[in-house]
Design a protein around this motif. Structure first.
Motif, PDB file in Angstrom:
ATOM      1  N   GLY A 164       1.467   7.226  -6.775  1.00 44.48           N
ATOM      2  CA  GLY A 164       0.392   8.145  -7.134  1.00 44.48           C
ATOM      3  C   GLY A 164      -1.000   7.531  -7.123  1.00 44.48           C
ATOM      4  O   GLY A 164      -1.943   8.117  -7.643  1.00 44.48           O
ATOM      5  N   LEU A 165      -1.123   6.355  -6.519  1.00 50.20           N
ATOM      6  CA  LEU A 165      -2.433   5.714  -6.437  1.00 50.20           C
ATOM      7  C   LEU A 165      -3.071   6.000  -5.082  1.00 50.20           C
ATOM      8  O   LEU A 165      -2.383   6.094  -4.066  1.00 50.20           O
ATOM      9  N   VAL A 166      -4.387   6.146  -5.085  1.00 50.27           N
ATOM     10  CA  VAL A 166      -5.131   6.311  -3.839  1.00 50.27           C
ATOM     11  C   VAL A 166      -6.092   5.136  -3.710  1.00 50.27           C
ATOM     12  O   VAL A 166      -6.610   4.622  -4.701  1.00 50.27           O
ATOM     13  N   LYS A 214       0.833  -1.209   0.000  1.00 47.26           N
ATOM     14  CA  LYS A 214       0.000   0.000   0.000  1.00 47.26           C
ATOM     15  C   LYS A 214       0.867   1.258   0.000  1.00 47.26           C
ATOM     16  O   LYS A 214       0.513   2.253  -0.619  1.00 47.26           O
ATOM     17  N   GLU A 215       2.002   1.204   0.690  1.00 46.81           N
ATOM     18  CA  GLU A 215       2.904   2.354   0.720  1.00 46.81           C
ATOM     19  C   GLU A 215       3.495   2.626  -0.661  1.00 46.81           C
ATOM     20  O   GLU A 215       3.592   3.773  -1.093  1.00 46.81           O
ATOM     21  N   GLU A 216       3.877   1.555  -1.351  1.00 49.14           N
ATOM     22  CA  GLU A 216       4.423   1.698  -2.703  1.00 49.14           C
ATOM     23  C   GLU A 216       3.344   2.190  -3.676  1.00 49.14           C
ATOM     24  O   GLU A 216       3.637   2.979  -4.570  1.00 49.14           O
ATOM     25  N   ALA A 217       2.112   1.750  -3.475  1.00 54.31           N
ATOM     26  CA  ALA A 217       1.009   2.225  -4.320  1.00 54.31           C
ATOM     27  C   ALA A 217       0.810   3.720  -4.115  1.00 54.31           C
ATOM     28  O   ALA A 217       0.629   4.476  -5.078  1.00 54.31           O
TER      29      ALA A 217
END
Length: 150
Positions: free
Chosen positions: A128-130, A121-124
């Motif tokens: 630039g992903l939410v 989730k941190e890499e996402a």
């Protein structure tokens, strides 16, 4: 509500059928359990029942169409993602018992395999992903459907 609408059509116009979401839920094979903390568990989606007043400001599902419901109805623990500006594709990660599937909602209105979701989730977030909740994902699918049908 139907009685109010019959007697006072100007005061209470165009009320939706309050039981339609529940009937659809059961027709689609939905099930739920109540846990010991007071939450309703809709096979993976938890919410605490509250008062009508408490739910008035909550985001609602923009449509109950079969296509939208089919698109969000899947097995596993699901996380939805899109770009921070909301213009990117809709992505989802489905975690099943012994596997993980990353998928993209395509122009063909189907989920297709993708490698666009980073490992954590941190890499996402760094990419630039939410993360979206189920309601926001369903509403985004409804927008995609309306743009496709034009």
């Amino acid at each position: 509500m139907a009685e109010l609408q019959t007697h006072y059509p100007d005061v209470v116009p165009d009320l939706p059928d309050l039981y339609e979401p529940l009937v659809l839920f059961y027709e689609r094979g939905g099930e739920f359990v109540r846990d010991n903390a007071g939450f309703l568990d809709l096979t993976g989606v938890l919410f605490r029942p509250g008062t009508l007043r408490g739910h008035l400001g909550a985001p609602s599902l923009s449509t109950l169409s079969d296509t939208v419901l089919d698109a969000v109805d899947a097995e596993g623990r699901i996380s939805y993602y899109t770009t921070a500006d909301g213009q990117g594709p809709l992505l989802r990660r489905r975690e099943l018992r012994d596997e993980q599937r990353d998928e993209l909602f395509s122009r063909d209105l189907q989920w297709e395999p993708t490698d666009r979701i980073p490992g954590s989730k941190e890499e996402a977030k760094d990419a630039g992903l939410v993360e979206l909740d189920e309601i926001a994902a369903a509403n985004l699918i409804a927008v995609i459907l309306s743009n496709t049908s034009r």
